[in-house]
Design an enzyme around this catalytic site. Sequence first.
Site, short mmCIF file in Angstrom:
data_model
loop_
_atom_site.label_atom_id
_atom_site.label_comp_id
_atom_site.label_asym_id
_atom_site.label_seq_id
_atom_site.Cartn_x
_atom_site.Cartn_y
_atom_site.Cartn_z
N THR A 235 6.29 1.28 -4.97
CA THR A 235 5.87 1.82 -6.27
C THR A 235 4.35 1.87 -6.33
O THR A 235 3.80 2.11 -7.40
CB THR A 235 6.39 0.95 -7.45
N ARG A 237 1.43 3.28 -3.75
CA ARG A 237 0.89 4.61 -3.45
C ARG A 237 1.58 5.16 -2.20
O ARG A 237 1.82 4.44 -1.24
CB ARG A 237 -0.62 4.55 -3.19
N GLU A 266 2.23 13.85 -2.98
CA GLU A 266 3.15 14.16 -4.09
C GLU A 266 2.62 15.32 -4.94
O GLU A 266 3.38 15.96 -5.65
CB GLU A 266 3.48 12.92 -4.93
N HIS A 305 6.97 9.29 -9.55
CA HIS A 305 5.83 8.48 -10.00
C HIS A 305 6.02 8.06 -11.46
O HIS A 305 5.20 8.36 -12.34
CB HIS A 305 4.50 9.25 -9.83
N PHE A 308 5.18 3.61 -14.24
CA PHE A 308 4.29 3.21 -15.35
C PHE A 308 4.84 3.63 -16.71
O PHE A 308 4.37 3.19 -17.75
CB PHE A 308 2.92 3.90 -15.18
P1 NAD Z 1 -4.09 -5.52 -8.04
O1 NAD Z 1 -5.47 -5.03 -7.77
O2 NAD Z 1 -3.88 -6.50 -9.13
O3 NAD Z 1 -3.47 -6.16 -6.71
C1 NAD Z 1 -3.62 -5.60 -5.45
C2 NAD Z 1 -3.51 -6.71 -4.41
O4 NAD Z 1 -3.63 -6.09 -3.11
C3 NAD Z 1 -4.61 -7.76 -4.49
O5 NAD Z 1 -4.05 -9.06 -4.50
C4 NAD Z 1 -5.46 -7.54 -3.24
O6 NAD Z 1 -6.02 -8.71 -2.73
C5 NAD Z 1 -4.43 -6.93 -2.30
N1 NAD Z 1 -5.05 -6.14 -1.22
C6 NAD Z 1 -6.11 -5.31 -1.29
N2 NAD Z 1 -6.36 -4.77 -0.08
C7 NAD Z 1 -5.44 -5.28 0.77
C8 NAD Z 1 -5.17 -5.11 2.15
N3 NAD Z 1 -5.94 -4.31 2.91
N4 NAD Z 1 -4.13 -5.78 2.69
C9 NAD Z 1 -3.37 -6.60 1.93
N5 NAD Z 1 -3.59 -6.81 0.61
C10 NAD Z 1 -4.60 -6.17 0.05
O7 NAD Z 1 -3.20 -4.22 -8.26
P2 NAD Z 1 -1.87 -4.08 -9.12
O8 NAD Z 1 -2.21 -3.92 -10.56
O9 NAD Z 1 -0.92 -5.16 -8.73
O10 NAD Z 1 -1.34 -2.66 -8.62
C11 NAD Z 1 -0.97 -2.43 -7.27
C12 NAD Z 1 -0.89 -0.94 -7.03
O11 NAD Z 1 0.21 -0.39 -7.76
C13 NAD Z 1 -2.10 -0.14 -7.61
O12 NAD Z 1 -3.16 -0.11 -6.73
C14 NAD Z 1 -1.53 1.24 -7.82
O13 NAD Z 1 -1.77 2.00 -6.66
C15 NAD Z 1 -0.03 0.98 -7.98
N6 NAD Z 1 0.48 1.38 -9.30
C16 NAD Z 1 1.49 2.28 -9.35
C17 NAD Z 1 2.03 2.68 -10.56
C18 NAD Z 1 3.18 3.67 -10.68
O14 NAD Z 1 3.40 4.24 -11.75
N7 NAD Z 1 3.96 3.88 -9.64
C19 NAD Z 1 1.49 2.15 -11.74
C20 NAD Z 1 0.45 1.22 -11.65
C21 NAD Z 1 -0.04 0.83 -10.42
#
Ligand code: NAD
Length: 344
Positions: A235, A237, A266, A305, A308
């Site tokens: 969910t 990217r 997408e 997508h 959210f």
């Molecule tokens: P966040 O920033 O709170 O958490 C991301 C985590 O990834 C962090 O703990 C970070 O340390 C880790 N990270 C960063 N780079 C890394 C790497 N190279 N290897 C391993 N870990 C790594 O983000 P979140 O709020 O939990 O959201 C996560 C993702 O969900 C967002 O970036 C967004 O792309 C996606 N998202 C999707 C939807 C949807 O509608 N499908 C909605 C909101 C967010």
Amino acid sequence: MPTKSKKLYCTCYLTLTPDMKAHVKKKLRGHKLHIIDDVLSLDNLDPKTEVLGVFVDSKVTKKIIDSLPKLKQIVAFSTGYNTIDLKAAKRKKIPVCNVPSYGENTVAEFSFGLMLSLTRQLFLGVKRVKEGEFDYHGLRGFDLKGKTIGIIGTGRIGMHLISMLKGFETNIIAYDAYPNKTLEKENDFTYVPLPELLKTSDIISLHVPLFDSTYHMIDKKAIKKMKKGVYIINTARGGLIDSEALVWGLEEGIVGGAGLDVLEGEDLLEDPHKLLSTTCTVKDTRTSLMNNVLIDHKKTIVTPHLAFNTTEAVKRIIDTSIENIIAFSRGESLNDVTAKKKKK
Ligand code: NAD
């Protein structure tokens, strides 16, 4: 509008319900607001734009930034901002503001929904009954209890999912580039290196942002390491997974199923005409082909997508985005991702 605020010309490319539109207009009273119910493109730019508001379906390219001579702020009505050319914005000292958090529960709950739909064959069961066949044979699932769930990314969403999964008596392992030992202790899960997570998980769920360092982190090499029959949930990217490798994994029987709310490319699904444009590359065509294979595959659930998209979350996204604009109009910086250190 308080006297210290500067009046801004805001153009927002958003599809909003009438009540949300009225809410935004009310909150940004005093500013010039132009809401365009379309995806941003070079054809529908407003050169007077000072604040550009976009949702994840709009790409803010260097060309677009350069075509807006008065641009002062870019506001992403989302958490992710990988569709915005940060380098181009930074070069022009244009802050890019996002919504760091609008309820981690919203996306975590959806990821969990995909997990249960796959493991209990819910989606196939519903399809079967709608087609007139009331028969459970061939639709055996598996219990979550006792299974090993691998969470990649223990940020806001990943951590919320972990806390939900604990109630299902699962064994949780996680990988993060920045492990948080306190969270690990408090939430009863174990950080492991990525190869170990790939090797031992019954279900893998992705919750890392899309960076150069995370692009195609699930490729053929990673899938080859996985347990036979593993379920993959994404969910986060689309670009985190190499679609061609995933199709291969499904065909080889390594991947038992995939729940995908996001797909690489997408935008090509949203607007298939792009495939006919002169800017379309061989890679775009290939990605699009793989997406169609994934959509039609009997072992996948693909959603548009959607994770959210709850009433509560959308309201929170809009309210934070408005706060970002109002803060900027007062000369303050709020949720500016260009001011943050990039995590690798
Ligand atoms: P966040 O920033 O709170 O958490 C991301 C985590 O990834 C962090 O703990 C970070 O340390 C880790 N990270 C960063 N780079 C890394 C790497 N190279 N290897 C391993 N870990 C790594 O983000 P979140 O709020 O939990 O959201 C996560 C993702 O969900 C967002 O970036 C967004 O792309 C996606 N998202 C999707 C939807 C949807 O509608 N499908 C909605 C909101 C967010």
